[in-house]
Structures are given as C-alpha cells and as structure tokens.
Design an enzyme around this catalytic site. Sequence first.
Site, PDB file in Angstrom:
ATOM      1  N   SER A  79       0.806  -1.226   0.000  1.00 57.79           N
ATOM      2  CA  SER A  79       0.000   0.000   0.000  1.00 57.79           C
ATOM      3  C   SER A  79       0.839   1.275   0.000  1.00 57.79           C
ATOM      4  CB  SER A  79      -0.947   0.017   1.198  1.00 57.79           C
ATOM      5  OG  SER A  79      -0.229   0.171   2.411  1.00 57.79           O
ATOM      6  N   LYS A 116       1.012   4.651   6.855  1.00 56.58           N
ATOM      7  CA  LYS A 116       0.437   5.503   5.812  1.00 56.58           C
ATOM      8  C   LYS A 116       1.140   6.860   5.841  1.00 56.58           C
ATOM      9  CE  LYS A 116      -2.764   2.384   4.927  1.00 56.58           C
ATOM     10  NZ  LYS A 116      -2.695   1.545   3.718  1.00 56.58           N
TER      11      LYS A 116
END
Length: 257
Positions: free
Chosen positions: A70, A142
């Site tokens: 990701s 993230k």
Amino acid sequence: MDTEAQHMERDLSSGPEEGAEEGSRSTHVPDRSPASMSWGRTVFLGMLCTLALLLFSTFVLQPFLIPSGSMQPTLRVGDRVLVNKLAYRFGSEPRRGDVVVFDGTGSFVQETAPGGNAVGALLQGAAASLGLAEPAGSDFVKRVVGVGGDRVVCCDERGRLEVNGAPVDEEFLYPGDRPSQVAFDIVVPDGRLWVMGDHRSNSRDSRDHLGQPGGGMVPVERVIGRVDWLGWPLGRLGSLEGTDAFTGIRPADGDHG
C-alpha cells in the site's frame, strides 16, 4: 612389648587419616563443569540483550515489517523500517507528508474484546516489535495528508489533490495511480489525521472509512511513531526520503505547517 607398641602406634596413626579421608569424601562438592557455566552465562546474556532490545523498541526505535504494497514505491513488501517513537513525544505533532505507523483501533478496525491465546499474542507482539514478524492487524503505515483543521479535497479540474485550496503534486505516488478514484471533500477535526497510502489503487486508508464512526480520521494519540529510516534490505539502507509536495500550503490555522 615392642611389637605391641608398634601395633598401637600404627592404629593411632591410621585412625585419624581414615576419618579425615571419610570426612573429606562426605563434604566434597564437585565443581560445575566449565561447559555448563558457559552455557548458563550465554543464556543469561541472551535474555538480557533481548530484554534491552524490547525496551529500546518499546520506547525509542522500533523495527517494523512492511506487510503490504500500500505504500509502494516508497516502501515495499518485506522492507524493515525503523520507527522513531520519540518524534512526537516532546510537543511535536505529525506534519503533512510524514510517513507514520499508527494503531488503527477505533478508526480503521473495530475494537474487539480481548480473547484467544494470550501467550501466543504476547510472543507474536514481541517478535513484531523486533521486526521479526508481521505487525498486529491493527497497526498500519500511511502518509499524513491532512492534519487538524485542514480541508482535503479530491480532486481539482486537473485531477490533483487539494489541501486548504492549494493543489498538491504528489511525486511519491505509485506510477500510473491517480490521487484518488473516490471523490471526497472533508475537514479534518482537531487532534486527528487524514492518512493515505502512496499506492492509491492498492491502499485501504482514510477514504475507505468515510461515513463510518470517526470518518477514517486517525487520532494523533494513536500514532506510534514516524518512519525515519530503512533498515532492510541493505541495498536500500538509509534515511527515508522526504517530500516537498506539501511545502507552501497555508495552514488551516496558526498551529500547523
């Protein structure tokens, strides 16, 4: 007479020697073998080093195994990164562009009642804290896109992300990815973060929790630390490259840069 005296002298002289010999045998404790002592010291030192590493990992610098793609191309599957746990301990807060590791309980995943194998969970947690196993299912990595007070919009007429009305050229995005295929217009509450993966088409992030309790916003107190260094593989060893994508964006208020 002389013969009898010799026998008596012999008996008297031999008695104490036999008694002393028996006493010596009864109180003698064999020494521990050097091999067993060396093994014991090795085990003790190993336990001491492991404890020191766990304490260092808990409070200062934690290895973190990247479990998914990701955050490609910035971080790859199998990378070991070093998370600086002191980055936000002394009044500093996450800034736009920071790559952070956080506990997504309550924002990305639902809170669950404790249960299962407590010993197994403890061992898995210890291994994960040393970068030897995948992190807990509630831990995520993230990039911070919006901080408290920011208005984050996707997308403008050129398909770019906007933060507080300013377009963001995200050079860190995975090649071929758009900033987002999902349109959104949100204002980040104070004390929370809007986070997204660099591989937007392969990232479950704040966008996936729009409309849910919390709206995909991560509480600042749930941030574990900032990813500052790459520790593995050796060919990528070094500090994590920063970004100028958010430079010049006006703060939503006077507290954020």
